[in-house]
Write an enzyme that holds these catalytic residues in place. Structure first.
Site, short mmCIF file in Angstrom:
data_model
loop_
_atom_site.label_atom_id
_atom_site.label_comp_id
_atom_site.label_asym_id
_atom_site.label_seq_id
_atom_site.Cartn_x
_atom_site.Cartn_y
_atom_site.Cartn_z
N VAL A 77 -6.23 4.72 -3.38
CA VAL A 77 -5.43 5.09 -4.54
C VAL A 77 -6.28 4.89 -5.79
O VAL A 77 -6.86 3.82 -5.98
CB VAL A 77 -4.15 4.22 -4.64
CG1 VAL A 77 -3.34 4.58 -5.89
CG2 VAL A 77 -3.30 4.35 -3.39
N LEU A 79 -6.10 4.88 -9.86
CA LEU A 79 -5.18 4.78 -10.99
C LEU A 79 -5.93 4.86 -12.30
O LEU A 79 -7.00 4.25 -12.44
CB LEU A 79 -4.42 3.45 -10.96
CG LEU A 79 -3.46 3.21 -9.81
CD1 LEU A 79 -2.88 1.80 -9.90
CD2 LEU A 79 -2.35 4.24 -9.84
N THR A 104 -7.21 0.65 -0.42
CA THR A 104 -8.01 0.26 -1.58
C THR A 104 -7.36 0.89 -2.80
O THR A 104 -6.91 2.03 -2.74
CB THR A 104 -9.46 0.78 -1.45
OG1 THR A 104 -10.03 0.24 -0.26
CG2 THR A 104 -10.29 0.38 -2.65
N CYS A 105 -7.27 0.14 -3.89
CA CYS A 105 -6.74 0.67 -5.15
C CYS A 105 -7.78 0.42 -6.23
O CYS A 105 -8.23 -0.71 -6.40
CB CYS A 105 -5.41 0.00 -5.50
SG CYS A 105 -4.62 0.74 -6.94
N ILE A 106 -8.15 1.48 -6.92
CA ILE A 106 -9.24 1.42 -7.89
C ILE A 106 -8.76 1.96 -9.23
O ILE A 106 -8.14 3.03 -9.29
CB ILE A 106 -10.44 2.27 -7.41
CG1 ILE A 106 -10.91 1.79 -6.05
CG2 ILE A 106 -11.57 2.26 -8.43
CD1 ILE A 106 -11.82 2.77 -5.35
#
Length: 126
Positions: A77, A79, A104-106
């Site tokens: 994801v 953002l 994973t969120c970046i």
């Protein structure tokens, strides 16, 4: 064997790329923005509207490749603002339940079309 995936239920790609690729039993999606599939424009100004649209587009691409959200093993994801993490996490939890995929969120400086979110996934197909 590898085959490109293009879904008529997802917005047209905004560049020279496929919606995804199926390679043997894995489905790799391109990043899906929060675009309305009918208009090709952002689904709305809020991260919630865009996240829901991005998930709908993601589902369309996965299904075209013979996969589904239930078969996703990895999600990334992106953002524009990490301050949106809690709102996106809440929406994410409505699409993924039970055995959650790796994620994973970046936070990223800018996304195409000035979108607030982009989601890509890897799933398997039977």
């Amino acid at each position: 064997m590898r085959n490109p995936i293009n879904s008529s239920k997802a917005p047209a790609a905004i560049g020279p790329y496929s919606h995804g690729f199926k390679c043997d039993s894995l489905v790799f999606t391109s990043g899906q923005l929060g675009l309305d599939a009918a208009t090709g424009k952002l689904a709305g100004p809020s991260v919630e509207e865009q996240a829901n649209a991005a998930f709908k587009n993601l589902i369309a691409v996965l299904e075209e490749g013979g996969s589904s959200l239930e078969k996703v093993i990895k999600v990334t994801v992106y953002l524009k603002n990490m301050g949106d993490f809690a709102a996106v996490n809440k929406i994410y939890g409505t699409y993924f339940t039970g055995n959650y995929p790796a994620r994973t969120c970046i936070e990223i400086a800018r996304l195409p079309m000035d979108a607030l979110i982009e989601i890509e996934a890897i799933g398997y197909a039977d």
